[in-house]
Design an enzyme around this catalytic site. Structure first.
Site, PDB file in Angstrom:
ATOM      1  N   ASP A 245      43.052  40.644  32.569  1.00 54.37           N
ATOM      2  CA  ASP A 245      41.957  41.148  33.654  1.00 54.37           C
ATOM      3  C   ASP A 245      41.477  40.338  34.455  1.00 54.37           C
ATOM      4  O   ASP A 245      41.122  39.223  34.038  1.00 54.37           O
ATOM      5  CB  ASP A 245      40.955  42.166  32.961  1.00 54.37           C
ATOM      6  CG  ASP A 245      39.853  42.765  34.019  1.00 54.37           C
ATOM      7  OD1 ASP A 245      39.321  44.287  33.774  1.00 54.37           O
ATOM      8  OD2 ASP A 245      39.452  42.558  35.222  1.00 54.37           O
TER       9      ASP A 245
ATOM     10  N   TYR B 140      36.922  40.077  43.162  1.00 58.43           N
ATOM     11  CA  TYR B 140      36.755  40.607  44.709  1.00 58.43           C
ATOM     12  C   TYR B 140      35.929  39.240  45.203  1.00 58.43           C
ATOM     13  O   TYR B 140      36.688  38.915  45.917  1.00 58.43           O
ATOM     14  CB  TYR B 140      35.832  42.372  45.837  1.00 58.43           C
ATOM     15  CG  TYR B 140      36.889  43.252  45.351  1.00 58.43           C
ATOM     16  CD1 TYR B 140      38.515  43.553  44.698  1.00 58.43           C
ATOM     17  CD2 TYR B 140      35.632  44.240  46.105  1.00 58.43           C
ATOM     18  CE1 TYR B 140      38.461  44.801  44.797  1.00 58.43           C
ATOM     19  CE2 TYR B 140      36.660  45.440  45.572  1.00 58.43           C
ATOM     20  CZ  TYR B 140      37.567  45.718  45.624  1.00 58.43           C
ATOM     21  OH  TYR B 140      38.134  47.358  45.505  1.00 58.43           O
TER      22      TYR B 140
ATOM     23  N   ARG C  86      25.906  36.824  38.140  1.00 62.92           N
ATOM     24  CA  ARG C  86      25.573  37.715  37.017  1.00 62.92           C
ATOM     25  C   ARG C  86      24.109  37.489  36.536  1.00 62.92           C
ATOM     26  O   ARG C  86      23.671  37.709  35.609  1.00 62.92           O
ATOM     27  CB  ARG C  86      27.015  37.599  36.244  1.00 62.92           C
ATOM     28  CG  ARG C  86      27.344  38.410  36.836  1.00 62.92           C
ATOM     29  CD  ARG C  86      28.987  38.833  36.293  1.00 62.92           C
ATOM     30  NE  ARG C  86      30.226  39.456  37.104  1.00 62.92           N
ATOM     31  CZ  ARG C  86      30.942  40.576  36.543  1.00 62.92           C
ATOM     32  NH1 ARG C  86      31.551  40.653  35.008  1.00 62.92           N
ATOM     33  NH2 ARG C  86      32.335  40.546  37.279  1.00 62.92           N
TER      34      ARG C  86
ATOM     35  N   ASP D  87      43.147  44.967  39.923  1.00 67.29           N
ATOM     36  CA  ASP D  87      43.189  43.880  38.933  1.00 67.29           C
ATOM     37  C   ASP D  87      43.470  43.581  37.432  1.00 67.29           C
ATOM     38  O   ASP D  87      43.044  42.885  36.791  1.00 67.29           O
ATOM     39  CB  ASP D  87      41.016  43.458  39.076  1.00 67.29           C
ATOM     40  CG  ASP D  87      40.698  44.052  38.290  1.00 67.29           C
ATOM     41  OD1 ASP D  87      40.229  44.829  37.850  1.00 67.29           O
ATOM     42  OD2 ASP D  87      39.235  42.675  37.435  1.00 67.29           O
ATOM     43  N   GLU D  88      43.990  44.957  37.178  1.00 62.83           N
ATOM     44  CA  GLU D  88      44.267  44.709  35.375  1.00 62.83           C
ATOM     45  C   GLU D  88      46.010  45.591  35.636  1.00 62.83           C
ATOM     46  O   GLU D  88      46.501  46.092  36.592  1.00 62.83           O
ATOM     47  CB  GLU D  88      43.223  45.571  34.709  1.00 62.83           C
ATOM     48  CG  GLU D  88      41.883  45.851  35.005  1.00 62.83           C
ATOM     49  CD  GLU D  88      41.023  46.697  34.301  1.00 62.83           C
ATOM     50  OE1 GLU D  88      41.823  47.248  32.647  1.00 62.83           O
ATOM     51  OE2 GLU D  88      39.815  46.808  34.214  1.00 62.83           O
TER      52      GLU D  88
HETATM   53  N1  DCP Z   1      34.818  47.833  41.979  1.00 62.24           N
HETATM   54  C1  DCP Z   1      34.341  48.676  42.398  1.00 62.24           C
HETATM   55  N2  DCP Z   1      33.298  49.363  42.484  1.00 62.24           N
HETATM   56  C2  DCP Z   1      33.352  49.452  40.734  1.00 62.24           C
HETATM   57  C3  DCP Z   1      33.448  48.862  40.108  1.00 62.24           C
HETATM   58  C4  DCP Z   1      34.368  47.689  40.338  1.00 62.24           C
HETATM   59  O1  DCP Z   1      34.816  49.216  44.003  1.00 62.24           O
HETATM   60  N3  DCP Z   1      32.472  50.410  40.984  1.00 62.24           N
HETATM   61  C5  DCP Z   1      35.503  47.002  42.361  1.00 62.24           C
HETATM   62  C6  DCP Z   1      35.277  45.053  42.385  1.00 62.24           C
HETATM   63  C7  DCP Z   1      35.168  44.391  41.451  1.00 62.24           C
HETATM   64  C8  DCP Z   1      37.345  44.700  41.367  1.00 62.24           C
HETATM   65  O2  DCP Z   1      37.044  46.708  41.452  1.00 62.24           O
HETATM   66  O3  DCP Z   1      35.731  43.110  41.811  1.00 62.24           O
HETATM   67  C9  DCP Z   1      38.469  45.210  39.890  1.00 62.24           C
HETATM   68  O4  DCP Z   1      36.679  45.660  38.670  1.00 62.24           O
HETATM   69  P1  DCP Z   1      36.161  45.304  36.958  1.00 62.24           P
HETATM   70  O5  DCP Z   1      35.592  46.522  36.652  1.00 62.24           O
HETATM   71  O6  DCP Z   1      37.057  44.075  36.340  1.00 62.24           O
HETATM   72  O7  DCP Z   1      35.138  43.810  37.923  1.00 62.24           O
HETATM   73  P2  DCP Z   1      35.340  42.618  38.213  1.00 62.24           P
HETATM   74  O8  DCP Z   1      36.902  42.682  38.586  1.00 62.24           O
HETATM   75  O9  DCP Z   1      34.945  42.610  39.639  1.00 62.24           O
HETATM   76  O10 DCP Z   1      34.553  41.733  36.981  1.00 62.24           O
HETATM   77  P3  DCP Z   1      35.320  41.677  36.052  1.00 62.24           P
HETATM   78  O11 DCP Z   1      34.851  39.640  36.004  1.00 62.24           O
HETATM   79  O12 DCP Z   1      33.656  42.087  34.781  1.00 62.24           O
HETATM   80  O13 DCP Z   1      36.634  42.595  35.572  1.00 62.24           O
HETATM   81 MG    MG Z   2      37.723  42.222  36.050  1.00 62.68          MG
HETATM   82 MG    MG Z   3      39.281  45.357  36.113  1.00 64.61          MG
END
Ligand code: DCP
Ligand code: MG
Ligand code: MG
Length: 545
Positions: A18, A23, A55, A110-111
């Site tokens: 992940d 973004y 965060r 992202d996964e």
């Molecule tokens: N995303 C989105 N709407 C959401 C959740 C996430 O558009 N409700 C997008 C933004 C994130 C991406 O999807 O960057 C990936 O989601 P993740 O839950 O993996 O979150 P992140 O990668 O941003 O953070 P983390 O470090 O917790 O994985």
């Molecule tokens: Mg992520």
């Molecule tokens: Mg994710």
């Protein structure tokens, strides 16, 4: 507890990757100055994600901008509504992972899950002492002795290698989870963030599931299921463990009850399914109410040109276009999404660069899209469109111009204006198969009129077609080479002229440099020999050549 878990299989090694604050990381790669600042990615009035500095101020995903700004007045906001760069990065990561295994499954942008069982099995042969890399979830004093412990330990080394490569090649940090199934790997990976990795051994599976506390945190249990379970007072994973299975079966039916029950104990037999290229590529844009057809067309023109950039990067040629609209009904105050699709003629696209359409072809595609629009919306009555989306949903591979000779000829054709490559392409295009849904219309766009071709370009077109078809139904290359070696034919005639292939125009052929003439003749012979092999193959379909 009745639905006792069937024996768990520990034979696989699966890694879940992940990307950290995805973004936000993409934006920080584009603009490294953002790395030291609290950064939020804004879509409409929401922060969809933020970097880890933000965060620390308490910024959470999906927080309102106003709220986030209150928490962190210095928060830098970058608009993240255009997903182009995120998609592109996402595919780069998947492509990199595909070097490690052909079993790579994408989950969102992202996964990825990677089944690394075969590399692990190769490595285990020459491993004497294997160290664990990264964090471990749970107690390792009483590990299973079926061999899974060593496999998972090797998995941690591979996970580190993969993460290092993602960092060095794409400058992105990731989290990884290593487990013997997808569920455990995914949950384990979330235990140490960011830029860390965690392994889970089977003996700690139940502990890991209990650590989630709420059933809604179990991947695979969505809102509806959470509500259903809530209706019989199951809120936590522990509640689920304590629940009488018959009661669960009465609520969910036996299949779903078994799945939910298994998940709560960390059991997951689902395979890592290789994702490959996306089945559809699309974009959509919500908008303030549009009620005029001219505006719809203009909006769709913009969407189409953005979509073509994405398709150009993908490299395949699209065959079907789908229009999505969201209509708002002012009376009922309800919005409805509707879609309709039609086939498009692949010859409308420039095979050298899909993203670049001629104006005529762009208008043809737009006209087809507007026809779909008119089938979805009665424009004689007032309407309110609040979202427009376009996607391509079927693809064919772009023909490759592999040999230097073909490249030379293409160039030559362009210079001499004998014909254009789009028309040469036509030879390869297979008839569009009718998509299965009832919404599908048959070919709405007219094929490009074919300029008169000279005999020589016909020959080249055929040659290209045969070369391309080699990729799908190839007779044994060995056999073709063998035929070539056995060939005693001479390309020279008595006057030392190189023979002109029968399909080519003698006049044009004689204009070509001698070495190219020679190569063309050889190509012609190979093609002809291949034809022979093909027809032999057709006669004996089961024979291995
Ligand atoms: N995303 C989105 N709407 C959401 C959740 C996430 O558009 N409700 C997008 C933004 C994130 C991406 O999807 O960057 C990936 O989601 P993740 O839950 O993996 O979150 P992140 O990668 O941003 O953070 P983390 O470090 O917790 O994985
Ligand atoms: Mg992520
Ligand atoms: Mg994710």
């Amino acid at each position: 507890m009745e639905a006792e878990s069937t024996l768990d299989d520990h034979s696989r090694t699966i890694i879940h990757i992940d990307l950290d604050c995805f973004y936000a990381q993409v934006e920080m790669v584009k603009n490294p100055e953002l790395r030291t600042l609290p950064l939020g990615i804004q879509q409409k009035n929401i922060v969809v994600t933020s970097n880890y500095i933000a965060r620390q101020y308490g910024i959470k995903k999906c927080m309102l901008i106003t709220e986030a700004k209150k928490m962190c007045p210095n928060l830098v906001l970058v608009k993240g509504e255009d997903l182009h760069d995120y998609r592109q990065t996402s595919y780069k990561v998947t492509t990199l992972l595909q070097k490690y295994s052909n079993l790579v499954e994408r989950l969102g942008l992202d996964e990825n899950f990677i089944d690394v069982t075969s590399i692990v099995n190769e490595k285990i042969e020459d491993s004497t002492r294997i160290d664990i890399v990264g964090n471990v979830f749970g107690d390792i004093s009483d590990l299973c002795d079926c061999g899974c412990s060593d496999r998972l330990k090797i998995g941690t080394n591979i996970a580190q290698e993969i993460r290092d490569q993602i960092k060095s090649e794409l400058n992105l940090t990731t989290c990884a989870g290593v487990g013997h199934n997808k569920l455990l790997a995914k949950i384990a990976g979330s235990k140490h963030k960011p830029n860390e990795q965690t392994v889970i051994f089977p003996n700690s599976a139940v502990e890991l599931m209990l650590s989630l506390n709420l059933v809604s945190y179990i991947p695979g249990i969505g809102t509806t299921l959470t509500e259903q379970l809530g209706s019989i007072n199951i809120k936590t994973v522990q509640d689920l463990h304590n629940m009488d299975f018959v009661k669960l079966k009465n609520l969910l039916g036996s299949e779903k009850a078994k799945t939910v029950h298994d998940l709560s104990f960390g059991l997951d037999r689902t395979p890592v399914k290789s994702t490959g290229k996306p089945q559809s590529i699309g974009i959509e844009d919500s908008c303030k109410s549009i009620s005029i057809e001219k505006e719809v067309r203009e909006k769709l023109r913009q969407l189409l040109s953005r979509l073509l950039v994405l398709v150009g990067e993908d490299g395949r040629v699209p065959k079907t276009i789908k229009l999505t609209i969201r209509k708002f009904d002012r009376k009922s105050k309800v919005s409805n999404r509707e879609t309709r699709q039609c086939n498009i003629n692949t010859t409308l696209f420039n095979p050298k660069d899909i993203s670049k359409l001629t104006e005529t072809n762009e208008n043809k595609i737009l006209t087809a899209i507007m026809r779909l629009f008119n089938k979805l919306v009665n424009t004689n009555k007032p309407y309110h469109i609040t979202l427009l989306g376009l996607s391509f949903t079927k693809f064919v591979e772009r023909p490759s111009a592999k040999s230097t000779l073909t490249k030379f000829l293409i160039k030559d054709i362009e210079v001499q204006s004998i014909t254009n490559i789009e028309n040469v392409q036509e030879t390869k295009t297979t008839p569009d198969d009718s998509p299965s849904t009832s919404y599908v219309e048959n070919s709405e766009t007219e094929p490009e009129p074919t300029p008169k071709k000279c005999k020589f370009s016909d020959f080249i077109a055929k040659k290209r077609f045969l070369r391309d078809s080699d990729d799908c139904a190839s007779p044994s290359k060995l056999r073709v080479a063998e035929l070539r070696l056995n060939s005693t034919e001479k390309s020279m005639d008595t006057n030392q002229n190189i023979s002109c292939p029968p399909d080519a125009s003698e006049e044009v052929f004689r204009e070509l440099p001698r070495d190219v003439q020679q190569e063309l003749w050889e190509e012609y012979k190979q093609t002809r020999d291949r034809d022979k092999v093909c027809s032999n193959q057709l006669k004996k379909p089961n024979q291995i050549v």
